[in-house]
Write a protein that holds these residues in place. Structure first.
Motif, PDB file in Angstrom:
ATOM      1  N   GLU E  54       7.536 -50.229  82.588  1.00 40.96           N
ATOM      2  CA  GLU E  54       7.088 -49.786  83.907  1.00 40.96           C
ATOM      3  C   GLU E  54       6.655 -48.322  83.890  1.00 40.96           C
ATOM      4  N   GLY E  55       5.761 -47.990  84.799  1.00 42.04           N
ATOM      5  CA  GLY E  55       5.318 -46.610  84.952  1.00 42.04           C
ATOM      6  C   GLY E  55       4.368 -46.532  86.131  1.00 42.04           C
ATOM      7  N   GLU E  56       4.020 -45.312  86.543  1.00 41.81           N
ATOM      8  CA  GLU E  56       3.082 -45.182  87.657  1.00 41.81           C
ATOM      9  C   GLU E  56       1.680 -45.619  87.240  1.00 41.81           C
ATOM     10  N   SER E  57       1.376 -45.442  85.969  1.00 40.05           N
ATOM     11  CA  SER E  57       0.051 -45.818  85.476  1.00 40.05           C
ATOM     12  C   SER E  57       0.142 -45.977  83.958  1.00 40.05           C
ATOM     13  N   VAL E  58       0.646 -47.145  83.547  1.00 37.53           N
ATOM     14  CA  VAL E  58       0.911 -47.384  82.127  1.00 37.53           C
ATOM     15  C   VAL E  58      -0.406 -47.537  81.359  1.00 37.53           C
ATOM     16  N   GLU E  59      -0.540 -46.808  80.271  1.00 41.05           N
ATOM     17  CA  GLU E  59      -1.736 -46.959  79.436  1.00 41.05           C
ATOM     18  C   GLU E  59      -1.429 -47.937  78.311  1.00 41.05           C
ATOM     19  N   PHE E  60      -1.995 -49.140  78.449  1.00 39.47           N
ATOM     20  CA  PHE E  60      -1.704 -50.185  77.483  1.00 39.47           C
ATOM     21  C   PHE E  60      -2.144 -49.794  76.073  1.00 39.47           C
ATOM     22  N   ASP E  61      -3.278 -49.125  75.969  1.00 42.02           N
ATOM     23  CA  ASP E  61      -3.767 -48.760  74.629  1.00 42.02           C
ATOM     24  C   ASP E  61      -2.769 -47.869  73.903  1.00 42.02           C
ATOM     25  N   ALA E  62      -2.172 -46.942  74.632  1.00 38.29           N
ATOM     26  CA  ALA E  62      -1.182 -46.053  74.010  1.00 38.29           C
ATOM     27  C   ALA E  62       0.075 -46.829  73.629  1.00 38.29           C
ATOM     28  N   VAL E  63       0.452 -47.806  74.463  1.00 36.24           N
ATOM     29  CA  VAL E  63       1.612 -48.645  74.140  1.00 36.24           C
ATOM     30  C   VAL E  63       1.329 -49.425  72.855  1.00 36.24           C
ATOM     31  N   GLU E  64       0.164 -50.086  72.807  1.00 37.34           N
ATOM     32  CA  GLU E  64      -0.177 -50.902  71.645  1.00 37.34           C
ATOM     33  C   GLU E  64      -0.253 -50.056  70.366  1.00 37.34           C
ATOM     34  N   GLU E  65      -0.819 -48.874  70.505  1.00 38.89           N
ATOM     35  CA  GLU E  65      -0.929 -47.965  69.361  1.00 38.89           C
ATOM     36  C   GLU E  65       0.466 -47.615  68.825  1.00 38.89           C
ATOM     37  N   THR E  66       1.384 -47.338  69.732  1.00 42.65           N
ATOM     38  CA  THR E  66       2.749 -46.995  69.311  1.00 42.65           C
ATOM     39  C   THR E  66       3.431 -48.192  68.670  1.00 42.65           C
TER      40      THR E  66
END
Lengths: 95, 95, 95, 95, 95, 95, 95
Positions: E54-66
């Motif tokens: 969860e977040g105010e505006s989760v950046e999926f690309d950054a999640v996937e990269e991590t």
């Protein structure tokens, strides 16, 4: 004597009067604040209905009289809550 | 001794007095604030009923006496909550 | 050491003292704020009972001593919550 | 790095120390605010226990060290919640 | 474009880094306020994990990269909530 | 007479007008505050839909008229709540 | 006409654009306040997705247009809530 606060009654009714009319008549019983009728089963001749009834001091005799005056019969009384507070029923390992 | 705050009792009763009357009599027991009776099973002779009883300090002996005075018997005591606070029961992996 | 806040204990007890008396005695243990006893099973000789116990700092040794003083035995300790806050248990995919 | 707020850990422990003592020791770990231990299974030699642990910033290494210092082993880490807020898990159609 | 507020992602990860470390790294992604990792299955080589983010505006690309930077792969995206308000999913008769 | 506060109605409708249009027309009935339509089943010719309708005093005749004016038919009335208060239905052991 | 407040739509979409992008585009539709997409099933070519959409006055035509503009199709509309208040759906014995 302690007032009845909540009643669940199982009723068999003919198709007439229909469920909306039937429920309105029951909630016009003086001691009744609200009634919810749930259709359990229906066949060609009768409807089996579960009545959930609440009030500050519900008079069961008046409810039963109205049910019968509408051509229906009380099949069983399934739950009765009495007293100053309405006790909620919880499951136990014996259920 | 610590007060009884909640009781669940399994009762066998004859058809008379009917459940509404039976429940009202029980909630007139002095230490009882509220009773909900739930019909479990019925046959021609008896009704098996689950009583959920609450009060600040419920006297079980008075409850049992009233049950028996109404021609019924306590089959089992299924739950007892005692103390300053009513402890809620939650499922554990052992249930 | 961190206080015990909640205990679930599985107990085997004889029929005497009955469950109401048994539960009241347990909630009179000094560190106990409330006890709920749930009947799991009964046969001719014993009752299997689940005890849910809460307090600010429940002393298990005193609870066990009282259980045994009443002729019963602790069969197993099924749940223990300790610390400043009571952690609720939730299901995980591994359950 | 983001703090760990909630942990669910599956543990195998010997019968000694018993579950109450074991849980108290774990909730004395400095970063831990509360622990609930749930007994999953037991046989003659070991108990399988699910630990639900919460704190503002739980240090898993200290938890594991304490578990091992008590003669037990971490079998698996089943859930980890990290960050400013604890995200609740909900079922999806893929579960 | 409308912000992503909640994501459920199914991930396959090697045993290293372990789940606690893995989850902390993910909740350090800048747009992420919290992550809960739930272990679904494990075998000798991989762990299958459900991530609730969860977040105010989760950046999926950054999640996937991590996720990928930690040697894991996104197997599927199972739920995405976007917009000013998080819409809760309820069951319908079609489910 | 006591007002109808909540109605659950089972309806058979043709594919036209589609469900969105159909539901909007029904919630334009003067005595209706809100309608939720849930698709139960569909085949090539008809859709079976459950309507949950609320208002301060819902007029069933106007609802039925609108249903029929849209080419659909009321198959059954499954629940009716009447009175000053809406009584919630709870399960009993007889259900 | 009464506004649409909540919609549940069953959609078939190709793998591109992926679910995150797809959901963001949908929640950018002007009348939409939030969308949650839940993955139901996927095979090599398509994803079956359940969309839960809320807004003060959702325009279904704009939603459908956006779905189709993204290469997907509306398979069925499974729930529609209209009116001043959103009526919650509860189970009845007929379900």
């Amino acid at each position: 004597m302690a007032p009845v606060r909540r009643l669940v009654v199982d009723v068999l009714k003919p198709h007439e009067p229909p469920l909306v009319e039937f429920t309105r008549q029951l909630s016009d019983v003086e001691s009744v604040d609200g009634v919810t009728s749930s259709l359990i089963e229906l066949d060609k001749k009768v409807q089996n209905v579960k009545l959930s009834i609440e009030g500050e001091s519900v008079e069961f005799d008046a409810v039963e009289e109205t049910v019968e005056g509408l051509g229906a019969t009380v099949h069983s009384v399934d739950e009765v809550a009495c007293g100053e507070q309405v006790v909620e029923v919880r499951r136990t390992p014996q259920d």
